[in-house]
Design a protein around this motif. Structure first.
Motif, PDB file in Angstrom:
ATOM      1  N   UNK A  20     -41.518   3.690  -6.412  1.00  0.00           N
ATOM      2  CA  UNK A  20     -41.789   3.286  -4.543  1.00  0.00           C
ATOM      3  C   UNK A  20     -42.468   3.104  -4.459  1.00  0.00           C
ATOM      4  N   UNK A  21     -44.394   3.979  -5.117  1.00  0.00           N
ATOM      5  CA  UNK A  21     -45.292   3.185  -4.528  1.00  0.00           C
ATOM      6  C   UNK A  21     -45.778   1.682  -4.635  1.00  0.00           C
ATOM      7  N   UNK A  22     -45.275   1.482  -6.105  1.00  0.00           N
ATOM      8  CA  UNK A  22     -46.105  -0.342  -6.920  1.00  0.00           C
ATOM      9  C   UNK A  22     -44.802  -1.271  -5.672  1.00  0.00           C
ATOM     10  N   UNK A  23     -43.432  -0.168  -5.287  1.00  0.00           N
ATOM     11  CA  UNK A  23     -43.114  -1.343  -4.137  1.00  0.00           C
ATOM     12  C   UNK A  23     -44.019  -1.543  -3.080  1.00  0.00           C
ATOM     13  N   UNK A  24     -44.129  -0.189  -2.510  1.00  0.00           N
ATOM     14  CA  UNK A  24     -45.090  -0.302  -1.283  1.00  0.00           C
ATOM     15  C   UNK A  24     -45.938  -1.167  -1.550  1.00  0.00           C
ATOM     16  N   UNK A  25     -46.902  -1.092  -2.121  1.00  0.00           N
ATOM     17  CA  UNK A  25     -48.078  -2.049  -2.566  1.00  0.00           C
ATOM     18  C   UNK A  25     -47.836  -3.558  -2.522  1.00  0.00           C
ATOM     19  N   UNK A  26     -46.442  -4.137  -2.881  1.00  0.00           N
ATOM     20  CA  UNK A  26     -46.502  -4.957  -2.568  1.00  0.00           C
ATOM     21  C   UNK A  26     -46.328  -6.108  -1.766  1.00  0.00           C
ATOM     22  N   UNK A  27     -45.204  -4.619  -0.578  1.00  0.00           N
ATOM     23  CA  UNK A  27     -44.794  -4.984   0.336  1.00  0.00           C
ATOM     24  C   UNK A  27     -46.262  -5.655   1.304  1.00  0.00           C
ATOM     25  N   UNK A  28     -47.702  -4.075   1.215  1.00  0.00           N
ATOM     26  CA  UNK A  28     -48.582  -4.161   1.808  1.00  0.00           C
ATOM     27  C   UNK A  28     -48.956  -5.675   2.015  1.00  0.00           C
ATOM     28  N   UNK A  29     -49.511  -6.172   0.493  1.00  0.00           N
ATOM     29  CA  UNK A  29     -49.874  -7.272  -0.137  1.00  0.00           C
ATOM     30  C   UNK A  29     -49.113  -8.683   0.832  1.00  0.00           C
ATOM     31  N   UNK A  30     -48.467  -8.085   0.742  1.00  0.00           N
ATOM     32  CA  UNK A  30     -46.668  -9.440   1.737  1.00  0.00           C
ATOM     33  C   UNK A  30     -47.654  -9.469   3.211  1.00  0.00           C
ATOM     34  N   UNK A  31     -47.879  -8.548   3.475  1.00  0.00           N
ATOM     35  CA  UNK A  31     -47.884  -8.639   5.322  1.00  0.00           C
ATOM     36  C   UNK A  31     -48.970  -8.341   5.615  1.00  0.00           C
ATOM     37  N   UNK A  32     -49.970  -8.850   4.182  1.00  0.00           N
ATOM     38  CA  UNK A  32     -51.535  -8.816   4.169  1.00  0.00           C
ATOM     39  C   UNK A  32     -51.451 -10.572   4.543  1.00  0.00           C
ATOM     40  N   UNK A  33     -50.153 -11.242   3.623  1.00  0.00           N
ATOM     41  CA  UNK A  33     -50.573 -12.720   3.919  1.00  0.00           C
ATOM     42  C   UNK A  33     -50.351 -13.637   4.940  1.00  0.00           C
ATOM     43  N   UNK A  34     -50.682 -13.208   6.422  1.00  0.00           N
ATOM     44  CA  UNK A  34     -50.342 -14.571   7.494  1.00  0.00           C
ATOM     45  C   UNK A  34     -48.946 -14.576   7.703  1.00  0.00           C
ATOM     46  N   UNK A  35     -47.979 -14.137   6.797  1.00  0.00           N
ATOM     47  CA  UNK A  35     -46.859 -15.222   7.818  1.00  0.00           C
ATOM     48  C   UNK A  35     -46.003 -13.908   8.779  1.00  0.00           C
ATOM     49  N   UNK A  36     -45.809 -15.309   9.120  1.00  0.00           N
ATOM     50  CA  UNK A  36     -45.013 -14.538  10.776  1.00  0.00           C
ATOM     51  C   UNK A  36     -43.754 -13.523  10.336  1.00  0.00           C
ATOM     52  N   UNK A  37     -43.705 -12.918  10.944  1.00  0.00           N
ATOM     53  CA  UNK A  37     -42.832 -11.112  10.681  1.00  0.00           C
ATOM     54  C   UNK A  37     -41.292 -11.777  10.926  1.00  0.00           C
ATOM     55  N   UNK A  38     -41.169 -13.037  11.578  1.00  0.00           N
ATOM     56  CA  UNK A  38     -39.979 -13.394  11.891  1.00  0.00           C
ATOM     57  C   UNK A  38     -39.149 -14.614  10.861  1.00  0.00           C
ATOM     58  N   UNK A  39     -40.542 -15.451  10.093  1.00  0.00           N
ATOM     59  CA  UNK A  39     -39.967 -16.088   8.632  1.00  0.00           C
ATOM     60  C   UNK A  39     -39.644 -14.999   7.214  1.00  0.00           C
ATOM     61  N   UNK A  40     -41.083 -13.897   7.418  1.00  0.00           N
ATOM     62  CA  UNK A  40     -40.548 -13.308   6.765  1.00  0.00           C
ATOM     63  C   UNK A  40     -38.940 -12.318   6.070  1.00  0.00           C
ATOM     64  N   UNK A  41     -38.210 -11.945   7.391  1.00  0.00           N
ATOM     65  CA  UNK A  41     -37.101 -11.493   8.046  1.00  0.00           C
ATOM     66  C   UNK A  41     -35.811 -13.040   7.923  1.00  0.00           C
ATOM     67  N   UNK A  42     -36.651 -14.007   8.089  1.00  0.00           N
ATOM     68  CA  UNK A  42     -35.450 -14.869   8.114  1.00  0.00           C
ATOM     69  C   UNK A  42     -34.856 -15.290   6.484  1.00  0.00           C
ATOM     70  N   UNK A  43     -36.360 -15.056   5.297  1.00  0.00           N
ATOM     71  CA  UNK A  43     -36.285 -14.954   4.240  1.00  0.00           C
ATOM     72  C   UNK A  43     -35.108 -13.955   3.700  1.00  0.00           C
TER      73      UNK A  43
END
Length: 156
Positions: free
Chosen positions: A18-41
């Motif tokens: 769970x900690x590792x997954x949380x770290x990955x999600x945090x990194x993804x959220x720092x990548x500059x993609x729009x939240x709508x794009x992330x949700x569509x994907x």
């Protein structure tokens, strides 16, 4: 078909996961993609993989981000739908390609790569690739344990 959960979600059983997954999600959220794009994907990968719990989760996230009903419904037929921008189409095409890797000899052909990198910078592409991979991981976990769309463990 039996839709009863088989077990608790593995990420809850193994806290380090769970900690590792949380770290990955945090990194993804720092990548500059729009939240709508992330949700569509997230919706698209989950549709392809048949993960109802993940489809539901990303539908809720997309609605919270202000997505329209037309676009949410259109994700399942995004190639024919008029509601998506060229960058979103590139992200959805990459999602399909990476989610269905075994269906093609060249899973990510150069033409697709050029289209993705035309619309997204290197950080965004990195975030997109990681996001698609994580969505596929979640789908595989949740389908295997029969995570419930109407009462997922992460909302308990």
């Amino acid at each position: 078909m039996n839709n009863q959960p088989r077990m608790a979600n593995p990420a809850q059983i193994l806290p380090q996961a769970f900690k590792g997954i949380g770290s990955l999600l945090a990194a993804i959220n720092e990548g500059g993609l729009d939240v709508k794009t992330l949700e569509l994907v997230g919706i698209r990968a989950s549709q392809v993989n048949g993960c109802a719990a993940c489809v539901q989760q990303h539908l809720e996230g997309a609605q919270a981000a202000g997505e329209t009903v037309e676009r949410l419904v259109g994700v399942s037929a995004w190639r024919e739908s008029p509601y998506f921008t060229d960058p979103e189409r590139a992200a959805l095409a990459l999602t399909d390609a990476l989610t269905r890797m075994a269906d093609a000899e060249d899973a990510v052909p150069d033409e697709l790569w050029r289209e993705v990198t035309k619309h997204y910078d290197e950080r965004q592409v990195a975030a997109l690739i990681l996001h698609i991979a994580v969505m596929n991981m979640f789908n595989r976990i949740n389908v295997t344990v029969r995570e419930q769309a109407d009462r997922p463990s992460w909302k308990q």
